[in-house]
Design a protein around this motif. Structure first.
Motif, PDB file in Angstrom:
ATOM      1  N   LYS A 171       0.825  -1.207   0.000  1.00  0.00           N
ATOM      2  CA  LYS A 171       0.000   0.000   0.000  1.00  0.00           C
ATOM      3  C   LYS A 171       0.860   1.258   0.000  1.00  0.00           C
ATOM      4  N   GLU A 172       1.956   1.248   0.760  1.00  0.00           N
ATOM      5  CA  GLU A 172       2.857   2.405   0.778  1.00  0.00           C
ATOM      6  C   GLU A 172       3.559   2.565  -0.564  1.00  0.00           C
ATOM      7  N   LEU A 173       3.980   1.446  -1.186  1.00  0.00           N
ATOM      8  CA  LEU A 173       4.607   1.495  -2.505  1.00  0.00           C
ATOM      9  C   LEU A 173       3.624   2.040  -3.538  1.00  0.00           C
ATOM     10  N   LYS A 174       2.389   1.568  -3.509  1.00  0.00           N
ATOM     11  CA  LYS A 174       1.352   2.031  -4.438  1.00  0.00           C
ATOM     12  C   LYS A 174       1.143   3.539  -4.289  1.00  0.00           C
ATOM     13  N   ARG A 175       1.005   3.991  -3.063  1.00  0.00           N
ATOM     14  CA  ARG A 175       0.791   5.424  -2.808  1.00  0.00           C
ATOM     15  C   ARG A 175       1.958   6.256  -3.363  1.00  0.00           C
ATOM     16  N   ARG A 176       3.182   5.802  -3.106  1.00  0.00           N
ATOM     17  CA  ARG A 176       4.366   6.538  -3.570  1.00  0.00           C
ATOM     18  C   ARG A 176       4.464   6.528  -5.099  1.00  0.00           C
ATOM     19  N   ALA A 177       4.241   5.369  -5.726  1.00  0.00           N
ATOM     20  CA  ALA A 177       4.383   5.255  -7.180  1.00  0.00           C
ATOM     21  C   ALA A 177       3.300   6.017  -7.932  1.00  0.00           C
ATOM     22  N   GLU A 178       2.128   6.187  -7.303  1.00  0.00           N
ATOM     23  CA  GLU A 178       1.030   6.890  -7.978  1.00  0.00           C
ATOM     24  C   GLU A 178       1.071   8.398  -7.768  1.00  0.00           C
ATOM     25  N   GLN A 179       2.024   8.881  -6.971  1.00  0.00           N
ATOM     26  CA  GLN A 179       2.185  10.320  -6.792  1.00  0.00           C
ATOM     27  C   GLN A 179       2.713  10.933  -8.067  1.00  0.00           C
ATOM     28  N   ASP A 180       2.324  12.166  -8.307  1.00  0.00           N
ATOM     29  CA  ASP A 180       2.834  12.875  -9.514  1.00  0.00           C
ATOM     30  C   ASP A 180       4.209  13.419  -9.291  1.00  0.00           C
TER      31      ASP A 180
END
Length: 145
Positions: A136-145
Motif C-alpha cells: 500500500k505504501e509502494l502504491k501510494r508513492r508510485a502513484e504520486q505525480d
C-alpha cells in the motif's frame, strides 16, 4: 527454506516508475513508515544497489539488517537475501511486476525466519501484515505525480 507469503496489488503506474521507487533506497524513510534509515553499501555497474542496510522500527519489531539485491535484466523483478541482521536468521523476498495497459500488478513474496522462535501461524500473519503495508505504501508513492 521457510514458508513464503505472497500478496499482489495493482498500481496505476508503469512498471519502470514502480521499479524506480523500489530502487530509490535513500528515499524509503520518506514513504515507508517503519523504515527509519537506509544506507546503500555497494552498487553494481549500472548504479543499482547491491547491498543496503536498513534500520527498521515497526513497533514491537525493531531491527538493523543488511540485504543483498539481484536485479533482473528486464527491469521487472528484484530479489533479495539477508546478509546479516540482529533479529532475523534469514530473509528472502521478491518484487515481480507485470504491466498491462499502463497499470502494473506488483507481486511481493517474502519469507522471514526470526532469530527467536515464533509459531508459524503468527509468523505468517506478521509477514502478511508487513507485505500489505509495504504494498500500500509502494502504491501510494508510485502513484504520486
Amino acid at each position: 527454506m521457510a514458508d513464503e507469503s505472497t500478496q499482489s496489488i495493482v498500481v496505476d503506474a508503469p512498471a519502470a516508475r514502480i521499479m524506480a521507487v523500489i530502487a530509490d533506497f535513500p528515499a524509503y524513510p520518506e514513504w515507508a513508515n517503519a523504515v527509519k534509515s537506509t544506507e546503500v553499501l555497494s552498487t553494481d555497474a549500472d548504479g543499482r544497489a547491491e547491498q543496503v542496510t536498513f534500520t527498521l522500527d515497526a513497533g514491537v519489531f525493531k531491527d538493523v539488517y543488511t540485504l543483498a539485491y539481484t536485479w533482473a535484466d528486464d527491469g521487472l523483478s528484484v530479489d533479495w537475501e539477508l546478509v546479516k541482521g540482529q533479529m532475523q536468521r534469514s530473509q528472502h523476498g521478491r518484487y515481480r511486476l507485470v504491466e498491462r495497459d499502463g497499470r502494473t500488478e506488483v507481486t511481493y513474496t517474502l519469507s522471514v525466519q526470526l532469530a527467536v522462535p515464533m509459531i508459524g501461524l503468527f509468523r505468517r500473519k506478521a509477514e502478511k501484515m508487513i507485505m500489505d503495508i509495504a504494498l500500500k505504501e509502494l502504491k501510494r508513492r508510485a502513484e504520486q505525480d
